[in-house]
Design an enzyme around this catalytic site. Structure first.
Site, mmCIF file in Angstrom:
data_model
loop_
_atom_site.group_PDB
_atom_site.id
_atom_site.type_symbol
_atom_site.label_atom_id
_atom_site.label_comp_id
_atom_site.label_asym_id
_atom_site.label_seq_id
_atom_site.Cartn_x
_atom_site.Cartn_y
_atom_site.Cartn_z
ATOM 1 N N LYS A 59 96.944 -20.334 41.188
ATOM 2 C CA LYS A 59 96.450 -21.028 40.276
ATOM 3 C C LYS A 59 97.252 -22.419 40.013
ATOM 4 C CE LYS A 59 94.053 -17.585 37.511
ATOM 5 N NZ LYS A 59 94.331 -16.598 36.333
ATOM 6 N N GLN A 103 96.365 -15.099 31.111
ATOM 7 C CA GLN A 103 96.254 -14.177 32.063
ATOM 8 C C GLN A 103 95.946 -12.625 31.522
ATOM 9 O OE1 GLN A 103 95.775 -14.798 35.348
ATOM 10 N NE2 GLN A 103 95.491 -12.625 35.812
ATOM 11 N N ASP A 126 88.301 -19.978 30.569
ATOM 12 C CA ASP A 126 87.971 -18.807 31.012
ATOM 13 C C ASP A 126 86.534 -18.493 30.513
ATOM 14 O OD1 ASP A 126 89.478 -17.123 32.888
ATOM 15 O OD2 ASP A 126 90.825 -16.662 31.296
HETATM 16 N N1 GUN Z 1 92.631 -11.313 35.040
HETATM 17 C C1 GUN Z 1 91.824 -10.949 35.938
HETATM 18 N N2 GUN Z 1 90.892 -12.000 36.172
HETATM 19 C C2 GUN Z 1 91.055 -12.610 35.267
HETATM 20 C C3 GUN Z 1 90.407 -14.199 34.879
HETATM 21 O O1 GUN Z 1 89.328 -14.408 35.317
HETATM 22 N N3 GUN Z 1 90.827 -14.551 33.775
HETATM 23 C C4 GUN Z 1 92.010 -14.360 33.187
HETATM 24 N N4 GUN Z 1 92.293 -14.734 32.251
HETATM 25 N N5 GUN Z 1 92.745 -13.268 33.558
HETATM 26 C C5 GUN Z 1 92.130 -12.416 34.730
#
Ligand code: GUN
Length: 299
Positions: A59, A103, A126
């Site tokens: 990311k 996350q 998100d």
């Molecule tokens: N962990 C796995 N996929 C995601 C996601 O799309 N967003 C977040 N914040 N954590 C994750």
């Protein structure tokens, strides 16, 4: 049984995501030049889960490559809920931070819903905040979860208009199943959300023009569950043991079997996965524009 057998049936999410990131980079350059606005994304990682570390690293890298600002806040696995909430509040109050992503999963001592619902909804890239989930469900402007947006982009790219199609979503999570069903409703699909208690799941899937598999069960969706010519989007990322040792990644779809029947299917890896980060960057641009009071550029 291989990609080579039916290359036209493979939905190349990796290539689509690369194109999308390129267009996002162009839009970001325009925002900088025309408005002095550099979108910024902050990611909070608690603990050392290896998969989460890989996601967070990717990311950060792709955010910078798109010309945006990127920050990572890493906390020990033993961090308290108060520490995480304090960082979220600090990021809420920082005007250079337009998007905040915590996350998941978080360690057990931390209340995930409390943390997510502390994020300012306009910075919730998100789309997990209860306000954004409610706005999506009621058809109001909202931040939309990244993986569902990526699934719908790939489906529309393959099928054109989705209006009137039978869509079956397998899985009812808040992160994928429920929001992707909402997006498909907005596209005028007839939507069924199937799950572990659904009676005769193969028969339910066989009526679908579009199947979205998001259950987290390796290769569960079989070739004989699929209507000939249907489009199949595989959200699963499961690591399984390989014959002869080692491991490999597979989706929720038995890819080789489904490729023989479907009109289009996303591979794992290289399908939905790369779309999630590209859509996160897309959401961050949208969040930055909303916070700066300017129209979001065409991407
Ligand atoms: N962990 C796995 N996929 C995601 C996601 O799309 N967003 C977040 N914040 N954590 C994750």
């Amino acid at each position: 049984m291989t990609d080579q057998a039916h290359p036209d049936r493979v939905i190349d999410g990796k290539a689509f995501a690369a194109g999308l990131r390129g267009r996002i980079g162009t839009a970001v350059a325009g925002l900088k030049a025309d408005h002095g606005l550099t979108p910024g994304l902050a990611v909070v990682l608690v603990g050392e889960d290896p998969a989460s570390q890989v996601y967070v690293r990717n990311k950060g890298k792709q955010t910078l490559e798109a010309g945006m600002n990127s920050w990572e806040h890493k906390l020990d696995a033993t961090a308290s809920e108060e520490e995480v909430l304090a960082i979220v509040s600090q990021l809420n109050n920082d005007p250079s931070v337009h998007g905040i992503l915590v996350q998941l999963p978080l360690p057990d001592q931390i209340d995930t819903e409390k943390v997510i619902n502390t994020i300012d909804p306009v910075k919730d890239v998100d789309g997990f905040h209860v306000i954004n989930a409610g706005r999506l469900a009621t058809g109001q402007d909202s931040m939309v979860p990244c993986t569902p947006v990526g699934c719908v982009m790939l489906a529309k790219d393959r099928l054109g208009s989705l209006s009137g199609l039978e869509a079956v979503v397998v899985g009812r999570s808040n992160i994928v199943g429920k929001p992707v069903a909402q997006l498909l409703l907005q596209e005028n699909c007839t939507v069924t959300i199937a799950h572990s208690r659904t009676k005769d799941l193969p028969e339910v899937c066989r009526r679908a023009d579009l199947v979205i598999a998001a259950v987290g069960r390796p290769e569960m969706v079989r070739g004989d569950w699929i209507k000939p010519g249907a489009c199949v989007i595989d959200v699963g990322i499961n690591r399984i043991d390989k014959e002869g040792g080692g491991t490999r990644l597979v989706g929720d779809v038995a890819y080789g079997e489904v490729l023989e029947v479907a009109g289009g299917v996303t591979p794992v890896p290289g399908g939905v996965g790369p779309m999630t980060i590209a859509c996160l960057l897309y959401n961050t641009v949208g969040a930055a524009c909303a916070q700066a009071g300017i129209d979001r550029p065409e991407i």
